[in-house]
Write a protein that holds these residues in place. Structure first.
Motif, PDB file in Angstrom:
ATOM      1  N   LYS A 235      27.937  39.120  41.648  1.00 19.28           N
ATOM      2  CA  LYS A 235      27.945  40.576  41.802  1.00 19.28           C
ATOM      3  C   LYS A 235      27.597  41.348  40.531  1.00 19.28           C
ATOM      4  O   LYS A 235      27.294  42.528  40.607  1.00 19.28           O
ATOM      5  CB  LYS A 235      29.336  41.036  42.269  1.00 19.28           C
ATOM      6  CG  LYS A 235      29.750  40.497  43.617  1.00 19.28           C
ATOM      7  CD  LYS A 235      31.190  40.802  43.949  1.00 19.28           C
ATOM      8  CE  LYS A 235      31.473  42.264  44.013  1.00 19.28           C
ATOM      9  NZ  LYS A 235      32.803  42.581  44.564  1.00 19.28           N
TER      10      LYS A 235
ATOM     11  N   THR B  42      29.706  44.913  36.252  1.00 26.08           N
ATOM     12  CA  THR B  42      30.161  46.255  36.642  1.00 26.08           C
ATOM     13  C   THR B  42      30.670  46.295  38.075  1.00 26.08           C
ATOM     14  O   THR B  42      31.567  47.075  38.393  1.00 26.08           O
ATOM     15  CB  THR B  42      29.049  47.309  36.465  1.00 26.08           C
ATOM     16  OG1 THR B  42      27.901  46.911  37.214  1.00 26.08           O
ATOM     17  CG2 THR B  42      28.671  47.452  35.006  1.00 26.08           C
ATOM     18  N   GLN B  43      30.132  45.457  38.950  1.00 26.14           N
ATOM     19  CA  GLN B  43      30.560  45.452  40.354  1.00 26.14           C
ATOM     20  C   GLN B  43      31.781  44.569  40.597  1.00 26.14           C
ATOM     21  O   GLN B  43      32.335  44.560  41.706  1.00 26.14           O
ATOM     22  CB  GLN B  43      29.414  44.991  41.253  1.00 26.14           C
ATOM     23  CG  GLN B  43      28.228  45.935  41.257  1.00 26.14           C
ATOM     24  CD  GLN B  43      28.606  47.328  41.717  1.00 26.14           C
ATOM     25  OE1 GLN B  43      29.282  47.502  42.709  1.00 26.14           O
ATOM     26  NE2 GLN B  43      28.173  48.336  40.965  1.00 26.14           N
ATOM     27  N   THR B  44      32.206  43.807  39.613  1.00 21.49           N
ATOM     28  CA  THR B  44      33.389  42.953  39.744  1.00 21.49           C
ATOM     29  C   THR B  44      34.614  43.750  39.304  1.00 21.49           C
ATOM     30  O   THR B  44      34.727  44.141  38.144  1.00 21.49           O
ATOM     31  CB  THR B  44      33.246  41.674  38.894  1.00 21.49           C
ATOM     32  OG1 THR B  44      32.124  40.938  39.387  1.00 21.49           O
ATOM     33  CG2 THR B  44      34.492  40.821  38.968  1.00 21.49           C
ATOM     34  N   GLN B  45      35.507  44.007  40.231  1.00 23.57           N
ATOM     35  CA  GLN B  45      36.724  44.768  39.952  1.00 23.57           C
ATOM     36  C   GLN B  45      37.920  43.825  39.875  1.00 23.57           C
ATOM     37  O   GLN B  45      37.902  42.720  40.432  1.00 23.57           O
ATOM     38  CB  GLN B  45      36.956  45.827  41.043  1.00 23.57           C
ATOM     39  CG  GLN B  45      35.785  46.780  41.220  1.00 23.57           C
ATOM     40  CD  GLN B  45      35.409  47.515  39.945  1.00 23.57           C
ATOM     41  OE1 GLN B  45      36.278  47.962  39.205  1.00 23.57           O
ATOM     42  NE2 GLN B  45      34.114  47.630  39.669  1.00 23.57           N
TER      43      GLN B  45
ATOM     44  N   ASP C  94      39.113  42.501  43.097  1.00 24.89           N
ATOM     45  CA  ASP C  94      38.273  41.406  43.599  1.00 24.89           C
ATOM     46  C   ASP C  94      38.722  40.081  42.984  1.00 24.89           C
ATOM     47  O   ASP C  94      38.819  39.059  43.677  1.00 24.89           O
ATOM     48  CB  ASP C  94      36.799  41.636  43.237  1.00 24.89           C
ATOM     49  CG  ASP C  94      36.223  42.918  43.799  1.00 24.89           C
ATOM     50  OD1 ASP C  94      36.667  43.341  44.885  1.00 24.89           O
ATOM     51  OD2 ASP C  94      35.333  43.499  43.146  1.00 24.89           O
TER      52      ASP C  94
END
Length: 196
Positions: free
Chosen positions: A27, A30-33, A36
């Motif tokens: 991902k 930046t899209q990995t939170q 998650d």
């Protein structure tokens, strides 16, 4: 390694790092939170913050963890046959992934190298450790008289790693193996030009 963790704690921390690395590969950073990561690793929020204070700490530790994986698990590359096996395994690994995600460590570098001087330093250390492994094995080949005395382990290590990293990026972008295979074959040909 005396990190103050129990074996169970080390296993939990490793599970979090592995889950984060896979999420980042698929991902992006930046899209990995953190939520998650928590779900993927099967840990609670308090467990996650116990091992990693914040996302920046987690990502820095993923960089170090990926560098350790490269430095400690790369097979000995002290013969021409070993270098050819290494190249074949890289092509097979990325073909199996359908050229998605790129190099685990290289993808981190591409996303984060300009994010902060501290992170760039961690990435440089990781690449330095990878180059050190290559350099040692190439020096061993020279010491065993498999390579001529004028073979430069530093230059050859740079050639091999750059061919792999650039080839993986092109293969990922074009979704086909030829750029990776061709770049590795060119690097292997350069290495073999120093054969005694």
């Amino acid at each position: 390694m005396d990190d103050g963790l129990t074996p169970k704690g080390r296993a939990t921390r490793a599970r979090i790092l592995a889950a984060t690395a896979e999420l980042v590969r698929r991902k992006g950073v930046t899209q990995t939170q953190l939520d998650d990561v928590r779900r993927a690793a099967g840990v609670s929020g308090s467990q996650l913050t116990h091992y990693f204070h914040d996302k920046r700490t987690l990502i820095d530790d993923v960089i170090a963890w990926q560098a350790d994986a490269v430095a400690n698990h790369e097979p000995a590359l002290d013969s021409f046959a070993a270098w050819h096996r290494w190249a074949d395994q890289i092509v097979a690994r990325h073909t199996g992934r359908k050229f998605q995600g790129g190099c685990d460590f290289g993808s981190l570098a591409g996303q984060l190298v300009e994010s902060s001087p501290r992170t760039r330093s961690h990435l440089a250390d990781g690449y330095g450790r990878w180059l050190d492994r290559f350099r040692r094995d190439l020096a061993a080949m020279r010491d065993q008289a498999l390579l001529r005395a004028d073979a430069d382990p530093d230059a050859l290590a740079h050639t091999m790693l750059a061919a792999m990293q650039g080839g993986v990026l092109l293969a990922q972008t074009l979704r086909r193996p030829e750029p990776l295979r061709d770049s590795l074959d060119a690097a292997l040909a350069r290495l073999e030009s120093y054969a005694r």
